[in-house]
Design an enzyme around this catalytic site. Structure first.
Site, PDB file in Angstrom:
ATOM      1  N   ASP A 195       0.803  -1.222   0.000  1.00 14.18           N
ATOM      2  CA  ASP A 195       0.000   0.000   0.000  1.00 14.18           C
ATOM      3  C   ASP A 195       0.835   1.271   0.000  1.00 14.18           C
ATOM      4  O   ASP A 195       0.380   2.303  -0.487  1.00 14.18           O
ATOM      5  CB  ASP A 195      -1.012   0.010   1.149  1.00 14.18           C
ATOM      6  CG  ASP A 195      -0.395  -0.224   2.517  1.00 14.18           C
ATOM      7  OD1 ASP A 195       0.843  -0.338   2.617  1.00 14.18           O
ATOM      8  OD2 ASP A 195      -1.162  -0.293   3.495  1.00 14.18           O
ATOM      9  N   ASP A 222       3.442   1.247  13.687  1.00 15.83           N
ATOM     10  CA  ASP A 222       2.692   0.007  13.870  1.00 15.83           C
ATOM     11  C   ASP A 222       3.435  -1.105  14.591  1.00 15.83           C
ATOM     12  O   ASP A 222       2.792  -1.981  15.167  1.00 15.83           O
ATOM     13  CB  ASP A 222       2.181  -0.544  12.528  1.00 15.83           C
ATOM     14  CG  ASP A 222       1.347   0.459  11.761  1.00 15.83           C
ATOM     15  OD1 ASP A 222       0.447   1.057  12.367  1.00 15.83           O
ATOM     16  OD2 ASP A 222       1.618   0.665  10.574  1.00 15.83           O
TER      17      ASP A 222
END
Length: 735
Positions: A72, A448
């Site tokens: 992405d 993350d």
């Protein structure tokens, strides 16, 4: 644990003695051609292993052992089965082309194995640039490029749906491209030029548009993601000109959005996965249906109906994501659930056309020893989450690959699974430290996946993510200059937002207490040179800034510093433990403290204000030697603790700065920056105190936007570490 941030990621930058709060920029245009770099550098990537959302995997139907993956925010990759490794294909995209590192779709040509096509564009928002199509005749070694007049969304909702780019099964010169907001595009010259063609559905504001394109025999099918629960969402063309809604197609919330489709050429059946939302988040219902393309008959073959409750009483809601057919075994299909957090996502496999299914998760044996962070601090790793990428090797029925929010899992026997991720690094990197002593030459703070201790650069950190507590995204990382064994970190965590280490980052303990703001707005942190004082600042995701908090007892108690400029990133003086600095970009004022952070007063003013990207850095071993890098105004230096600054004329833009070991015979540390001396934004080094610069990266190694932070090794002259926003950590050193 989810491994992608908000759709427009914020980036927090910092280094050992320098840190900055920045937001992801919006750039347009293209870089000019660069001259050959001097000196020659060798560039490699620090091994972590994935850490981002792999949105698609595509085995080549005509070449054994060849596959491609899309991400992405980190470009596309080519898999080589012999070396068991992924090769990045888009590292040559430069600073001005950062928006092209999100891959919307991949297409291969079954009749011409060396041809490869990529549809690139990270965001479809007004502030982002338009998309582009890259085409290659040598499997991605070299590219030709066509800029589009439309925007694509490789990091938008729906990025894990099917391939929106397809080579027409009737004609290798014809390509189709489905867009989110601009309908269907067609090329008849192998992607060199594109034009809009008529399509029955009209785009709405949801930003999904065409979710998939798939060949079924000589026909092409297109999924449509902007329909309501009852409208048509699957279309087809048999002649390449006229499109029609597929008759009698499934309807209702469980079949609202076609996610992916796969065609079994042996049985002439098209399998389609559906969900009530495009995903990867927000799905609560879904189904799987197959279409007999010759008769037009639909069959519901959903393995498990979403809904109900799990054994612990949690709601078992989910959608369906990936689907792949076995090219060697007719009627053999694999599908994935998605967004199934309570019972955990799985792959279902059928060998009889979907009449019965087996959950592969139930017998799976996971081995994550190569990338230990995948446990995310738990006792065992998950089989998967955000499973929308799924592929079956057309030459090996037992070779399956599925993507998660952080890795690719692969199996060769349908039972034993391990990360199939070597070479693929998609981390959004926010913070870097290169310690002056100790086992590790690098500590990193990541989006993350928290903070990592890199005892080796060629293997994923053996300790995995820093635990006690586990953080999602790191926001602060700092080391005491005169006591490098002491390190502190901050970030988003469920069980605390700050921690300290007394062994250089190997092990951690949480702060005994933390300010209330830490839960929702943990920002950067600094520690003075001897580790006796902590300054922690707070910035909410919405941009709201708060005063700093101070601790003198290792995080047991905290008190507000009212004279500190709200939201500014704290910087400790590397030689004097009583001094801290902060640059207020709102007013263009440098603030300083000479009492250990108790009070701050304004010093130099009239500095660049409102700059969306800046960094205040301190030269190691020197008190009051400050450097201010700014995106639009270049580089400034102070040698009197921020009382005055002088603008340097050796560069026109400076985005982030770091200091490393001095060159032989030099009296000042080597300086590294991401910046521009003239036209080219790149990585530069100066051995003479910023009087002159040499570019050390090259046109093949650019990695899009690299403005978060860099670090330079204080023990090895010439080595510099680059934080990328989607290509992990890159490091270079002279050859």
């Amino acid at each position: 644990m989810r491994a992608s941030g908000p759709s427009r990621r914020a980036v927090l930058g910092g280094a050992a003695a320098a840190a900055a709060f920045t937001t992801f920029p919006s750039f347009e245009g293209r870089a000019e051609a660069a001259t050959s770099p001097t000196p020659t550098y060798r560039w490699r990537q620090v091994a972590i292993g994935g850490t981002g959302f792999v949105t698609g995997v595509l085995f080549h139907p005509s070449v054994r052992g060849l596959a491609y993956a899309r991400t992405d925010i980190g470009g596309a990759y080519r898999w080589d089965d012999r070396s068991a490794r992924w090769t990045p294909l888009n590292d040559d995209l430069g600073w001005d082309d950062w928006n092209l590192l999100g891959v919307e779709a991949i297409a291969v040509d079954p009749a011409h194995p060396d041809r490869l096509y990529l549809a690139l564009g990270t965001y479809a928002q007004p502030w982002a640039g338009n998309g582009a199509v890259l085409r290659s005749e040598d499997r991605g070694v070299t590219w030709a490029r066509t800029d589009l007049a439309v925007k694509l969304g490789g990091n938008e909702d729906g990025r894990g749906t099917g391939e929106r780019l397809l080579v027409d099964p009737r004609d290798s010169d014809t390509l189709w491209l489905g867009t989110r907001h601009d309908g269907l595009l067609k090329s008849t010259d192998r992607g060199a030029t594109w034009r809009a063609v008529s399509f029955p559905a009209t785009p709405s504001g949801t930003g999904q548009g065409i979710t998939l394109l798939v060949a079924a025999g000589r026909s092409v099918y297109a999924g449509w993601g902007d329909s309501d629960d009852t409208a048509a969402n699957l279309y087809r063309t048999a002649d390449g000109t006229t499109w029609e809604a597929v008759p009698a197609q499934p309807s209702g919330a469980a079949a609202k959005v076609p996610i992916r489709a796969a065609y079994d050429c042996h049985t002439r059946e098209l399998y389609v996965t559906y969900a009530d939302a495009p995903g990867p988040n927000g799905q609560s219902d879904g189904s799987v249906h197959k279409l007999a393309t010759a008769s037009g008959e639909w069959t519901d073959v959903t393995p498990a109906k979403p809904g109900g409750t799990t054994s612990d009483g949690s709601s078992d809601s989910f959608g369906y994501g990936g689907v792949a057919v076995d090219a060697r075994r007719p009627g053999t299909i694999v599908v994935s659930t998605n967004n199934r957090w309570a019972a955990v996502d799985t792959l279902y496999r059928s060998t009889n056309g979907g009449r019965t299914w087996t959950s592969l998760k139930d017998s799976a044996v996971l081995d994550v020893s190569e990338t230990p962070f995948l446990t995310f601090g738990a006792d065992a790793p998950k089989f998967g989450w955000w499973i929308q990428a799924l592929a079956v090797d057309p030459y090996d029925s037992k070779h399956l690959v599925h993507g998660t929010g952080a890795t690719l899992y692969g199996t060769r026997d349908l039972k034993h699974w391990a990360p199939q991720i070597r070479g693929l690094e998609e981390t959004s990197v926010r913070l870097l430290i290169s310690p002056p002593t100790g086992e590790a030459h690098l500590l990193s703070g990541l989006g993350d996946v928290g903070v990592m201790y890199h005892e080796r650069l060629t293997a994923s950190p053996s300790r995995g993510m820093a635990s006690n507590p586990v953080f999602g995204s790191a926001t602060g990382l700092a080391q005491a200059a005169a006591r490098p064994s002491y390190v502190v970190r901050t970030g988003f965590g469920d069980h605390g937002n700050g921690a300290f280490s007394n062994d250089g980052g190997k092990s951690w303990a949480p702060f005994a207490a933390q300010p209330a703001l830490a839960k929702d707005a943990p920002g950067p942190i600094a520690t003075n040179s001897d580790g006796s004082v902590l300054l922690w600042t707070f910035v909410h995701w919405d941009g709201t800034k708060y005063p700093a908090q101070r601790s003198t007892d290792n995080g047991a108690t905290w008190s507000e510093v009212p004279t500190y400029p709200k939201g500014a990133t704290p910087l400790a003086d590397p030689a004097d433990p009583t001094r801290f600095y902060a640059y207020d970009t709102d007013t263009g004022t440098l603030f300083a403290s000479t009492d250990g952070g108790l009070t701050f007063t304004g010093r130099a003013s009239g500095l660049p204000s409102g700059d969306s990207q800046f960094q205040l850095a301190a030269a190691p071993g020197r008190s009051g030697d400050l450097w201010l890098s700014t995106k639009t105004n270049g580089l400034y230096r102070s040698t009197d603790g921020g009382a005055t600054f002088t603008k340097l004329t050796s560069c026109r833009a400076s985005h982030t700065l770091a200091f490393g070991k001095a060159a032989k015979g030099a009296g000042y540390p080597a300086i590294y920056q991401v910046g521009a001396t003239e036209a080219i934004t790149g990585v530069y080094r100066s051995d003479d105190g910023a009087k002159s610069w040499v570019r050390v990266n090259d046109d093949r190694h650019q990695w899009g936007w690299i403005g978060a932070t860099i670090a330079a090794d204080p023990r090895l002259y010439g080595r510099v570490y680059i934080a990328t926003n989607g290509r992990g950590i890159q490091y270079g050193e002279p050859v």
